[in-house]
Design an enzyme around this catalytic site. Sequence first.
Site, PDB file in Angstrom:
ATOM      1  N   HIS A  31      -0.531  15.915 -46.939  1.00 44.22           N
ATOM      2  CA  HIS A  31      -1.861  16.356 -46.517  1.00 44.22           C
ATOM      3  C   HIS A  31      -2.780  15.169 -46.234  1.00 44.22           C
ATOM      4  CE1 HIS A  31      -5.829  18.529 -47.629  1.00 44.22           C
ATOM      5  NE2 HIS A  31      -5.587  18.647 -46.350  1.00 44.22           N
TER       6      HIS A  31
ATOM      7  N   SER B 180      -4.103  22.623 -45.588  1.00 42.78           N
ATOM      8  CA  SER B 180      -5.184  22.257 -46.503  1.00 42.78           C
ATOM      9  C   SER B 180      -5.130  23.072 -47.784  1.00 42.78           C
ATOM     10  CB  SER B 180      -6.536  22.513 -45.838  1.00 42.78           C
ATOM     11  OG  SER B 180      -6.637  21.812 -44.640  1.00 42.78           O
TER      12      SER B 180
ATOM     13  N   ASN C 203      -9.731  19.526 -51.734  1.00 47.08           N
ATOM     14  CA  ASN C 203     -10.395  20.712 -51.190  1.00 47.08           C
ATOM     15  C   ASN C 203     -10.780  21.715 -52.275  1.00 47.08           C
ATOM     16  OD1 ASN C 203     -10.452  19.788 -48.595  1.00 47.08           O
ATOM     17  ND2 ASN C 203      -8.530  20.748 -48.007  1.00 47.08           N
TER      18      ASN C 203
ATOM     19  N   GLU D 268      -2.496  13.561 -49.844  1.00 46.78           N
ATOM     20  CA  GLU D 268      -2.001  14.330 -50.989  1.00 46.78           C
ATOM     21  C   GLU D 268      -0.552  14.727 -50.711  1.00 46.78           C
ATOM     22  OE1 GLU D 268      -6.017  16.521 -52.712  1.00 46.78           O
ATOM     23  OE2 GLU D 268      -4.963  17.504 -51.068  1.00 46.78           O
TER      24      GLU D 268
END
Length: 284
Positions: free
Chosen positions: A140, A119, A190, A152
Amino acid sequence: MTVKRVGIVGSGIMGTGIAECTAKNGYEVVVRSRRQETADAVVTSLEKSLAKQVDKGKLVDEERVAALSRVTATSDLGELSECDLVIESIVEDLTAKKHLFNELDRICHDSTILATNTSTLPVIELAMETGRPEKVCGVHFFNPAAVMTLVEIVRPLTASDETIAECRVFAETCGKQPVEVKDQAGFIANALLFPYLNNAVRLLESGVASQEDIDAAMKGGCGFPMGPFALLDLVGLDTSLAILDALYDEFRDPNYAPVPLLRRMVSAERLGRKSGRGFYDYHR
Ligand SMILES: NC(=O)c1ccc[n+]([C@@H]2O[C@H](COP(=O)([O-])OP(=O)(O)OC[C@H]3O[C@@H](n4cnc5c(N)ncnc54)[C@H](O)[C@@H]3O)[C@@H](O)[C@H]2O)c1
């Protein structure tokens, strides 16, 4: 090279979800966990999930049978040697991930792409653990991986265009929308999401409102599909803490410094849904 066989390392929330969308979309899947029982548990969870989709009319039975026939579960890392792509999805801990990349580099065929589902951690550090840094990148997924459409594709300085292109095609074939992002902590989603989640814990800690009312405010007032505490419990509080620590390490921005309550909850093993209790109690 065309990706046909995908290895998934890690049998937690994300490894399980990635196995589902990969198997459903025609790839051969090898799930590897440190213990055979936890690798087998991924297959059991997949069986349940696919059966539910057939019951709801979202999947035909032949597709369910075909998806399951493509999945094998193992505790032997050596079984990943012939994979075209391996996606690492173990605990968000740089030392553990580095150790794994080192082993994967030794075991896997020279042509295998090694990807991480991290992450926030620096993908370059994993790439440099291998003798093939041009074949390492981030892929991701979001939670729940079988449902969320974003992936991602994280490009460390060393990744080749070919590696990034292969991973894009892989994500698209899984029915996802890939976006490309530089190797910087938090990537896109994130980096924006976690200051918000952290500040929600700060509001709770300072006694401004209850977690139920904060969740209700963000759903009813901002149109979010779930409130911050329900989301933290879904992500896992240990994973959330590791994400904030990594973001703070990279940027030294106080918005990323984990609020003490979050760290205390992890120490108390209140990890969210996966442990049965986080901000909410799931035993009831
Ligand atoms: N939870 C989320 O919402 C989410 C979303 C996207 C990405 N991720 C990332 O996915 C990865 C896995 O997260 P998760 O939520 O599935 O976690 P999880 O806690 O559900 O699972 C972690 C897995 O790692 C294994 N593990 C623990 N220590 C290990 C070690 N030293 N060596 C090898 N395996 C080890 C565990 O047995 C388990 O299978 C992390 O990098 C996380 O940041 C998580």
